[in-house]
Scaffold this motif. Structure first.
Motif, PDB file in Angstrom:
ATOM      1  N   GLY A 148       0.825  -1.213   0.000  1.00 39.18           N
ATOM      2  CA  GLY A 148       0.000   0.000   0.000  1.00 39.18           C
ATOM      3  C   GLY A 148       0.858   1.262   0.000  1.00 39.18           C
ATOM      4  O   GLY A 148       0.553   2.231  -0.703  1.00 39.18           O
TER       5      GLY A 148
ATOM      6  N   ARG B 272     -12.336  -4.204   2.376  1.00 45.20           N
ATOM      7  CA  ARG B 272     -12.655  -3.497   3.628  1.00 45.20           C
ATOM      8  C   ARG B 272     -13.805  -2.516   3.437  1.00 45.20           C
ATOM      9  O   ARG B 272     -14.634  -2.327   4.323  1.00 45.20           O
ATOM     10  CB  ARG B 272     -11.398  -2.805   4.176  1.00 45.20           C
ATOM     11  CG  ARG B 272     -10.428  -3.789   4.847  1.00 45.20           C
ATOM     12  CD  ARG B 272      -9.238  -3.100   5.478  1.00 45.20           C
ATOM     13  NE  ARG B 272      -8.260  -2.680   4.492  1.00 45.20           N
ATOM     14  CZ  ARG B 272      -7.298  -3.460   3.993  1.00 45.20           C
ATOM     15  NH1 ARG B 272      -7.163  -4.694   4.421  1.00 45.20           N
ATOM     16  NH2 ARG B 272      -6.459  -3.005   3.098  1.00 45.20           N
TER      17      ARG B 272
ATOM     18  N   ASP C 169      -2.844  -3.778  -6.369  1.00 43.09           N
ATOM     19  CA  ASP C 169      -2.190  -4.067  -5.091  1.00 43.09           C
ATOM     20  C   ASP C 169      -2.991  -5.162  -4.395  1.00 43.09           C
ATOM     21  O   ASP C 169      -4.111  -4.922  -3.964  1.00 43.09           O
ATOM     22  CB  ASP C 169      -2.132  -2.761  -4.282  1.00 43.09           C
ATOM     23  CG  ASP C 169      -2.004  -2.963  -2.770  1.00 43.09           C
ATOM     24  OD1 ASP C 169      -1.712  -4.088  -2.327  1.00 43.09           O
ATOM     25  OD2 ASP C 169      -2.215  -1.975  -2.041  1.00 43.09           O
TER      26      ASP C 169
ATOM     27  N   ARG D 155      -6.012  -1.912  11.677  1.00 36.26           N
ATOM     28  CA  ARG D 155      -6.781  -2.978  11.033  1.00 36.26           C
ATOM     29  C   ARG D 155      -6.969  -4.130  12.005  1.00 36.26           C
ATOM     30  O   ARG D 155      -6.013  -4.549  12.654  1.00 36.26           O
ATOM     31  CB  ARG D 155      -6.039  -3.466   9.786  1.00 36.26           C
ATOM     32  CG  ARG D 155      -6.336  -2.608   8.569  1.00 36.26           C
ATOM     33  CD  ARG D 155      -5.430  -2.932   7.411  1.00 36.26           C
ATOM     34  NE  ARG D 155      -5.282  -4.373   7.148  1.00 36.26           N
ATOM     35  CZ  ARG D 155      -4.577  -4.855   6.127  1.00 36.26           C
ATOM     36  NH1 ARG D 155      -3.985  -4.026   5.290  1.00 36.26           N
ATOM     37  NH2 ARG D 155      -4.471  -6.141   5.953  1.00 36.26           N
TER      38      ARG D 155
HETATM   39 MG    MG Z   1      -2.424  -3.685   1.535  1.00 36.75          MG
END
Ligand code: MG
Ligand code: ATP
Length: 243
Positions: free
Chosen positions: A25, A48, A116, A187
């Motif tokens: 990321g 997400r 990604d 997260r």
């Molecule tokens: Mg990631």
């Protein structure tokens, strides 16, 4: 990082492969800043977002993600192909109807992009090939013993996917996103136990994935103990190939 921008002369269709927390990321954000022609899709961010919006797909994915397991290939393929269509990178989704003869989708010839986190399995890679030909596969390598130390200090701005690390890439204002000023969160799958399970999952599925791209001749490896060590090498290689 100084905000120098560069022009790409050839269409770059890039994917990033690497262990959980390796900094996919972070590299994606830096590539978007340096090469304004690029856009990116992050499979983890898309998932997400579905979890947050409580979509049927998000509800199905949530417990798998929380357990550090992969979301099934067919679910991922549907999610990514509809995103590719809605971004205008391809003209139609993968034909999933067994009755119709599948025709190859039209690819926007100048589309340059980064994926990604997708594909993550050899089966996903084979499906992606029918949608868009990838021409640069980056394998990011950092020792897991280093990643595990920094995972606990990772904070994210969930709506954008922007990533911070309180140790070496802190936000300007503690606990706040640089761009929007909104609060940062951690997260749920960044707990040490879940991270270990994600690493195990990565080690099992990445070998055939990497072999797939090795055989195609588009795999490139880059090593570093930090994102700052990796970025300049990655920039140089992209400019060598596409600049
Ligand atoms: Mg990631
Ligand atoms: P990081 O974001 O730290 O580099 P990561 O690769 O584990 O690490 P994400 O890409 O955000 O994290 O993915 C989070 C979770 O979403 C994965 O553990 C998995 O459950 C699910 N996921 C994301 N992409 C895929 C995919 N292509 N196939 C299957 N599951 C996926």
């Amino acid at each position: 990082m100084a905000s120098v921008t560069r022009q790409l002369k050839k269409a770059a269709r890039i994917i990033l492969i690497g262990a959980p927390g390796v900094g996919k990321g972070t590299q994606t954000e830096r590539l978007l800043t340096r090469y304004p022609q690029l856009t990116a899709i992050s499979s983890g961010d898309l998932l997400r977002e579905n979890v947050r919006r409580r979509t049927p797909l998000g509800i199905q994915a949530e417990s798998l993600m929380q357990a550090g397991k992969l979301v099934p290939d067919d679910v991922m393929l549907r999610l990514i192909s509809s995103e590719l269509v809605s971004r205008g990178w391809i003209s139609q989704p993968a034909s999933t109807a067994s009755t119709s003869v599948p025709s190859a989708p039209e690819i926007a010839p100048s589309a340059s992009f980064i994926l990604d986190g997708f594909p993550r399995t050899a089966a996903q890679a084979a499906s992606l090939e029918k949608l868009v030909p990838i021409n640069f596969v980056v394998h990011l390598l950092t020792p897991p013993s280093i990643i595990i130390k920094r995972i606990a200090s990772r904070w994210v701005h969930a709506p954008s996917g922007r990533v911070y690390n309180t140790e070496f890439n802190p936000p300007k204002v503690p606990g706040r996103d640089d761009v929007t000023g909104e609060p940062l969160t951690q997260r749920p799958d960044d707990s040490i136990d879940t991270w270990k399970q994600r690493l195990k999952q990565f080690e099992e599925t990445s070998k055939p994935l990497l072999e797939h791209y090795e055989a195609k001749g588009c795999l490139w490896r880059v090593e570093g103990n930090s994102s700052d060590e990796i970025s300049p090498k990655l920039f140089a290689e992209i400019e060598r190939r596409f600049g």
